[in-house]
Design an enzyme around this catalytic site. Structure first.
Site, PDB file in Angstrom:
ATOM      1  N   ARG A   1      19.296  27.120   7.542  1.00 18.42           N
ATOM      2  CA  ARG A   1      20.121  28.304   7.270  1.00 18.42           C
ATOM      3  C   ARG A   1      20.438  29.060   8.554  1.00 18.42           C
ATOM      4  NH1 ARG A   1      18.033  32.299   2.690  1.00 18.42           N
ATOM      5  NH2 ARG A   1      16.581  32.909   4.318  1.00 18.42           N
TER       6      ARG A   1
ATOM      7  N   LYS B   1      22.720  35.074   7.082  1.00 20.58           N
ATOM      8  CA  LYS B   1      21.713  36.134   7.165  1.00 20.58           C
ATOM      9  C   LYS B   1      21.883  36.921   8.473  1.00 20.58           C
ATOM     10  CE  LYS B   1      17.033  36.600   5.411  1.00 20.58           C
ATOM     11  NZ  LYS B   1      17.394  37.469   4.282  1.00 20.58           N
TER      12      LYS B   1
ATOM     13  N   GLU C   1      24.645  40.155  -5.404  1.00 25.41           N
ATOM     14  CA  GLU C   1      23.194  40.114  -5.220  1.00 25.41           C
ATOM     15  C   GLU C   1      22.650  41.521  -5.051  1.00 25.41           C
ATOM     16  OE1 GLU C   1      23.571  37.702  -1.410  1.00 25.41           O
ATOM     17  OE2 GLU C   1      21.915  39.011  -0.871  1.00 25.41           O
TER      18      GLU C   1
HETATM   19  C1  COI Z   1      13.432  38.179   2.760  1.00 17.27           C
HETATM   20  O1  COI Z   1      13.289  38.192   1.550  1.00 17.27           O
HETATM   21  O2  COI Z   1      12.705  37.477   3.487  1.00 17.27           O
HETATM   22  C2  COI Z   1      14.479  38.938   3.415  1.00 17.27           C
HETATM   23  O3  COI Z   1      14.871  38.549   4.463  1.00 17.27           O
HETATM   24  C3  COI Z   1      14.971  40.197   2.831  1.00 17.27           C
HETATM   25  C4  COI Z   1      14.593  41.355   3.695  1.00 17.27           C
HETATM   26  C5  COI Z   1      15.506  42.494   3.442  1.00 17.27           C
HETATM   27  C6  COI Z   1      13.163  41.756   3.490  1.00 17.27           C
END
Ligand code: COI
Length: 419
Positions: free
Chosen positions: A163, A265, A301
């Site tokens: 990813r 991300k 989401e």
């Molecule tokens: C995760 O769930 O690892 C994320 O990257 C979300 C984050 C906002 C805590």
């Protein structure tokens, strides 16, 4: 604090050799000799960090950029052998400083240097770095679990690596190879082993970052990149713990738009939700559920996780179409649910379907599987179940976490043992 030298002085090197290069060491790369030189100091001591991060650039060594897929994980630093003084029963999702972080660098168009473990601490960065000025950055999240038989398990780390590669392509950044990513994660976890919570008490959250660390003033990709990994022990993400969360649907602000970066991300996606999230929290909600920006009718989401809707034996979740993060927990839950005989549909899911559902839950690395107790939409509140955790959410949560914690046979082949 007792310490013992666990790592050998000889570097553990995966991949090719390295060359000395003293150019552009703007952020972190430092010679291994520094680590040997200051290993008499306790890790995380102010003095050690000071020495480590404040030596003149001319005195530092940067590993070359000609080492594709190479990971240098040498650490002659002493690794503390004692455990940590934490109340594991009250730990939430906040940063706890640990012993080491991993760092590696790369020039635009090059490949990442062999990385190194350095004491966890602040980093030095030029004010005109691409990440600070133009948001050129990605992050990942994964977890390590301590098992009852003394092992440590990672969950699908190669999925995070893949990813990150896809996100890097979208954000015009070079990415570490899959192998370098996974080896770096393993090394960082092992170096911080004492911070992994006991079995059943939480996990070690692993946060890989890929940032444009080189200076750039006009809008363009940064000339240099840093791949960094830090870790923190964590418990439950939501203050509700494993109890159902209460979401509000946001109708004005959107998390992502078609053609944008919602499907990767990148750090900006998360800054963009803070306003709506803050307003929701101030009104007592746990978090915000976003709708598509075109029709304002289809689920996207939640700020930090994917969403699933249960109706009878069918579980539906928004399909991946560029505006939704392809969650690794999402993908895993789809497989687990299908394996358990549920019909899983990845497609456009409407608000009406959500409000009419039997059960709703969220998935994510941080949140794991989080049941939703209520949804508020245009002033109307719909509740699910009678305050308890829905049966489907409960079943999927148990199956997934048992697998992640090594309590059941990993017939999916998803876990990676570190010992
Ligand atoms: C995760 O769930 O690892 C994320 O990257 C979300 C984050 C906002 C805590």
């Amino acid at each position: 604090m007792e310490t013992s030298a666990v790592f050998s002085n000889a570097a553990t090197t995966i991949g090719g050799g390295f060359h000395r290069d003293t150019t552009n060491v703007g952020l972190l790369s430092r010679s291994p000799y520094l680590k040997t030189r200051f290993s008499f100091l306790p890790p995380n001591s102010k003095l050690q960090n000071h020495l480590r991060f404040n030596l003149p650039i001319a005195n530092t060594t940067n590993y070359g950029t000609n080492n594709a897929q190479a990971v240098r994980v040498d650490s002659p630093l002493s690794v503390p052998s004692d455990t940590v003084d934490i109340d594991w029963d009250t730990i939430g999702f906040g940063l706890v400083n640990t012993d080491y972080m991993y760092t590696s660098k790369c020039a635009l168009g090059g490949s990442f240097s062999k990385g190194e473990l350095v004491p966890f601490g602040n980093i030095e960065i030029n004010p005109s770095a691409g990440v600070l000025n133009y948001g050129q950055g990605l992050f990942e999240g994964l977890k390590a679990y301590r098992t009852e038989d003394g092992n440590i398990l990672l969950f699908r780390p190669e999925e995070n690596a893949t990813r990150m590669t896809m996100g890097a392509e979208r954000m015009c950044m070079p990415a570490p190879s899959i192998d370098q990513f996974v080896q770096a994660v393993k090394a960082t976890v092992l170096a911080n082993e004492r911070w992994i919570p006991p079995p059943g008490k939480g996990s070690l959250y692993i946060r890989p970052l890929l940032i444009g660390s080189g200076s750039v003033l006009g809008l363009a990709p940064a000339p240099e990149y840093t791949f960094l990994i830090y870790v923190s022990p964590v418990g439950n993400y939501f203050k509700e713990g494993l109890s159902p969360i209460n979401l509000i649907i946001e109708t004005e602000m959107h998390r992502a738009t078609p053609g944008g970066t919602g499907g990767v991300k990148t750090i900006g996606n998360y800054a963009a939700v803070l306003k709506a999230q803050g307003a929701a929290k101030a009104r007592g909600y746990s978090d915000v559920l976003y709708l598509d920006s075109v029709h304002k009718n289809y689920l996207e989401e939640v700020s930090s996780c994917n969403i699933f809707v249960v109706k009878g034996n069918t579980i539906s979740t928004p399909d991946i179409k560029g505006t939704i993060l392809p969650g690794i927990t999402r993908k895993s839950i789809i497989d687990v649910a299908r394996d358990q005989g549920f019909q899983v549909e990845e497609r456009a899911v409407t608000v009406d379907e959500l409000l009419d559902a039997d059960e709703v839950f969220c998935t994510g690395t941080a949140v794991v599987v989080s049941p939703v107790g209520s949804i508020t939409y245009l002033g109307k509140r719909v509740t699910y179940g009678s305050d308890g955790v829905g049966l489907v959410s409960q079943k999927l949560y148990s199956t997934l976490t048992s697998l992640q914690m090594g309590l059941t046979d990993d017939k999916m082949g998803w876990t990676v043992k570190l010992k």
